[in-house]
Write a protein that holds these residues in place. Structure first.
Motif, PDB file in Angstrom:
ATOM      1  N   LEU A   1       0.856  -1.177   0.000  1.00 35.83           N
ATOM      2  CA  LEU A   1       0.000   0.000   0.000  1.00 35.83           C
ATOM      3  C   LEU A   1       0.897   1.233   0.000  1.00 35.83           C
ATOM      4  N   SER A   2       0.364   2.352  -0.486  1.00 32.66           N
ATOM      5  CA  SER A   2       1.126   3.601  -0.507  1.00 32.66           C
ATOM      6  C   SER A   2       0.239   4.748  -0.058  1.00 32.66           C
ATOM      7  N   ALA A   3       0.740   5.512   0.890  1.00 33.05           N
ATOM      8  CA  ALA A   3       0.043   6.702   1.360  1.00 33.05           C
ATOM      9  C   ALA A   3       0.714   7.939   0.762  1.00 33.05           C
ATOM     10  N   LEU A   4      -0.084   8.918   0.416  1.00 27.45           N
ATOM     11  CA  LEU A   4       0.432  10.180  -0.095  1.00 27.45           C
ATOM     12  C   LEU A   4       0.221  11.249   0.966  1.00 27.45           C
ATOM     13  N   ARG A   5       1.325  11.822   1.422  1.00 25.52           N
ATOM     14  CA  ARG A   5       1.269  12.896   2.411  1.00 25.52           C
ATOM     15  C   ARG A   5       1.512  14.222   1.708  1.00 25.52           C
ATOM     16  N   GLN A   6       0.550  15.133   1.814  1.00 24.99           N
ATOM     17  CA  GLN A   6       0.666  16.453   1.196  1.00 24.99           C
ATOM     18  C   GLN A   6       0.680  17.505   2.296  1.00 24.99           C
ATOM     19  N   GLU A   7       1.583  18.460   2.156  1.00 26.81           N
ATOM     20  CA  GLU A   7       1.724  19.488   3.189  1.00 26.81           C
ATOM     21  C   GLU A   7       2.064  20.821   2.540  1.00 26.81           C
TER      22      GLU A   7
ATOM     23  N   GLU B   1       3.931   6.345  12.119  1.00 28.83           N
ATOM     24  CA  GLU B   1       2.735   6.330  12.960  1.00 28.83           C
ATOM     25  C   GLU B   1       1.563   7.033  12.265  1.00 28.83           C
ATOM     26  N   GLU B   2       1.863   8.063  11.490  1.00 27.76           N
ATOM     27  CA  GLU B   2       0.799   8.737  10.738  1.00 27.76           C
ATOM     28  C   GLU B   2       0.132   7.776   9.764  1.00 27.76           C
ATOM     29  N   VAL B   3       0.941   6.979   9.085  1.00 26.10           N
ATOM     30  CA  VAL B   3       0.392   6.022   8.119  1.00 26.10           C
ATOM     31  C   VAL B   3      -0.391   4.928   8.840  1.00 26.10           C
ATOM     32  N   LEU B   4       0.108   4.488   9.998  1.00 26.80           N
ATOM     33  CA  LEU B   4      -0.637   3.502  10.794  1.00 26.80           C
ATOM     34  C   LEU B   4      -1.992   4.064  11.218  1.00 26.80           C
ATOM     35  N   ASP B   5      -2.021   5.336  11.601  1.00 32.04           N
ATOM     36  CA  ASP B   5      -3.289   5.965  11.977  1.00 32.04           C
ATOM     37  C   ASP B   5      -4.257   5.978  10.799  1.00 32.04           C
ATOM     38  N   LEU B   6      -3.725   6.240   9.611  1.00 35.24           N
ATOM     39  CA  LEU B   6      -4.569   6.225   8.417  1.00 35.24           C
ATOM     40  C   LEU B   6      -5.112   4.821   8.163  1.00 35.24           C
ATOM     41  N   LEU B   7      -4.263   3.804   8.318  1.00 38.44           N
ATOM     42  CA  LEU B   7      -4.722   2.423   8.123  1.00 38.44           C
ATOM     43  C   LEU B   7      -5.769   2.058   9.172  1.00 38.44           C
ATOM     44  N   ARG B   8      -5.555   2.503  10.396  1.00 31.32           N
ATOM     45  CA  ARG B   8      -6.518   2.236  11.473  1.00 31.32           C
ATOM     46  C   ARG B   8      -7.866   2.879  11.152  1.00 31.32           C
ATOM     47  N   GLU B   9      -7.826   4.108  10.669  1.00 34.50           N
ATOM     48  CA  GLU B   9      -9.060   4.812  10.289  1.00 34.50           C
ATOM     49  C   GLU B   9      -9.731   4.113   9.114  1.00 34.50           C
ATOM     50  N   THR B  10      -8.932   3.625   8.187  1.00 32.95           N
ATOM     51  CA  THR B  10      -9.471   2.960   6.998  1.00 32.95           C
ATOM     52  C   THR B  10     -10.177   1.659   7.353  1.00 32.95           C
TER      53      THR B  10
ATOM     54  N   ARG C   1      -1.791  30.029  -1.059  1.00 32.97           N
ATOM     55  CA  ARG C   1      -0.769  30.344  -2.062  1.00 32.97           C
ATOM     56  C   ARG C   1       0.557  29.627  -1.792  1.00 32.97           C
ATOM     57  N   ALA C   2       0.616  28.889  -0.691  1.00 36.35           N
ATOM     58  CA  ALA C   2       1.865  28.210  -0.311  1.00 36.35           C
ATOM     59  C   ALA C   2       2.130  27.014  -1.220  1.00 36.35           C
ATOM     60  N   PHE C   3       3.403  26.702  -1.404  1.00 42.23           N
ATOM     61  CA  PHE C   3       3.774  25.522  -2.176  1.00 42.23           C
ATOM     62  C   PHE C   3       3.337  24.261  -1.440  1.00 42.23           C
ATOM     63  N   VAL C   4       3.041  23.213  -2.212  1.00 45.36           N
ATOM     64  CA  VAL C   4       2.637  21.935  -1.639  1.00 45.36           C
ATOM     65  C   VAL C   4       3.770  20.923  -1.842  1.00 45.36           C
ATOM     66  N   ARG C   5       4.186  20.295  -0.743  1.00 46.96           N
ATOM     67  CA  ARG C   5       5.187  19.231  -0.824  1.00 46.96           C
ATOM     68  C   ARG C   5       4.478  17.893  -0.661  1.00 46.96           C
ATOM     69  N   SER C   6       4.743  16.981  -1.581  1.00 46.90           N
ATOM     70  CA  SER C   6       4.118  15.661  -1.557  1.00 46.90           C
ATOM     71  C   SER C   6       5.170  14.603  -1.267  1.00 46.90           C
ATOM     72  N   GLN C   7       4.799  13.649  -0.450  1.00 41.06           N
ATOM     73  CA  GLN C   7       5.706  12.558  -0.096  1.00 41.06           C
ATOM     74  C   GLN C   7       4.922  11.257  -0.066  1.00 41.06           C
ATOM     75  N   ARG C   8       5.439  10.245  -0.757  1.00 43.76           N
ATOM     76  CA  ARG C   8       4.794   8.934  -0.745  1.00 43.76           C
ATOM     77  C   ARG C   8       5.465   8.052   0.302  1.00 43.76           C
ATOM     78  N   VAL C   9       4.647   7.387   1.084  1.00 42.27           N
ATOM     79  CA  VAL C   9       5.141   6.489   2.126  1.00 42.27           C
ATOM     80  C   VAL C   9       4.570   5.105   1.864  1.00 42.27           C
ATOM     81  N   ASP C  10       5.443   4.138   1.603  1.00 38.59           N
ATOM     82  CA  ASP C  10       5.009   2.784   1.266  1.00 38.59           C
ATOM     83  C   ASP C  10       4.868   1.923   2.512  1.00 38.59           C
TER      84      ASP C  10
END
Length: 307
Positions: free
Chosen positions: A65-71, A147-156, A117-126
């Motif tokens: 699985l791959s999560a996309l983190r955008q900030e 842990e962020e990705v685990l939280d997403l999986l838990r929510e999913t 108007r801020a730039f967006v940084r994207s990071q993929r976490v596998d």
């Protein structure tokens, strides 16, 4: 596809989900573009990139699985400069100093205006999910990102009982022992050339790279009471990494034989087939060698072997 880092977790009472059900759940938490006022967002994306149509790749009991983190990147210095400028204008116009609460309100206004108007940084976490071993490994440079990705999986999934993988012997104790007593090293363990030594008191941390870890200098430091918190090791011919005291594996490098096997596989120039071939080979190698590492560290904590 090859992971660079690995944070390991043990699954307890893992939910029984077939691939179709899990794919549907991932789609409900899919990555979406950031809204104008969203500072960050995390959602599931396609492991194979734009050419991919599945958020889950499952082969031989191994799930990818791959999560996309955008900030949004809004530097604090930019915000402060704008707040100071606006505060100075108000103070000059009204002939008084702004109170602290007024400046905080002004800061909130500035952030709200600049954020879209801020730039967006994207990071993929596998994420690697070994359904047979009940292991989850996350390719993230920090425990926080994992842990962020685990939280997403838990929510999913609605719920997910998972704990960081732990061993009977603390990694710090084992690494220190391997350094001080060569006879204690497992037969197929080879020391690398990188170490981090922590002092018991307030003497700080000593980091050394490209050094002989069996040298007199390193031994003297160990004799003074320092302990190894990071150690570069190689499972001979299979896998090398820097082992951390929290059992994280960093700077992963896979053996030449495995890479050659992956390169020799006939993928017909199909990028997704290449992804799946590499993933299966990597997952098998990780699973086998993590079992070997756990054995070196006295087995897994909290198992029947405690008795």
């Amino acid at each position: 596809m090859w992971f660079k880092h690995l944070h390991l977790y043990r699954l307890h009472d893992a939910p029984e989900l077939d691939a179709a059900t899990l794919e549907e759940a991932l789609a409900e938490q899919a990555a979406r573009p950031l809204g104008g006022q969203d500072p960050r967002r995390l959602g599931w994306t396609f492991p194979g990139g734009r050419a991919d149509t599945a958020r889950l790749h499952e082969l031989q009991g191994q799930r990818l699985l791959s999560a996309l983190r955008q900030e949004r990147l809004l530097p604090a210095g930019v915000v402060k400069e704008e707040v100071d400028e606006r505060a100075a204008e108000v103070e000059a116009r009204e002939g008084r100093k702004l109170r602290r609460q007024e400046k905080l309100t002004l800061k909130e206004q500035v952030v709200e205006e600049l954020l879209p108007r801020a730039f967006v940084r994207s990071q993929r976490v596998d994420l690697w999910w070994d359904t047979r071993r009940r292991l989850i490994g996350i390719n993230a440079s920090s425990r926080t990102r994992a842990e962020e990705v685990l939280d997403l999986l838990r929510e999913t999934l609605g719920s997910l009982k998972v704990t960081p993988l732990a061993t009977q012997t603390l990694p710090m104790r084992a690494m220190t022992q391997w350094l001080t007593d060569p006879a204690s090293r497992p037969a197929d363990l080879v020391l690398g050339d990188q170490v981090e030594l922590k002092a018991k008191g307030d003497d700080g941390v000593l980091r050394a790279r490209q050094v002989d870890l069996d040298s007199d200098e390193i031994q003297q430091l160990l004799e003074s009471g320092r302990q190894a918190s990071k150690l570069a090791v190689e499972i001979e011919g299979r896998l090398s990494f820097v082992l951390h005291d929290d059992l994280a594996l960093k700077t992963l490098r896979f053996g030449d034989a495995l890479i050659d096997e992956a390169n020799a596989a006939d993928d017909g120039d199909d990028a997704l087939l290449r992804l799946e071939t590499d993933f299966v080979l990597m997952a098998q190698a990780l699973g086998e060698n993590i079992e070997r590492l756990i054995a070196w560290l006295g087995g897994e904590a909290g198992t029947a072997s405690d008795a």
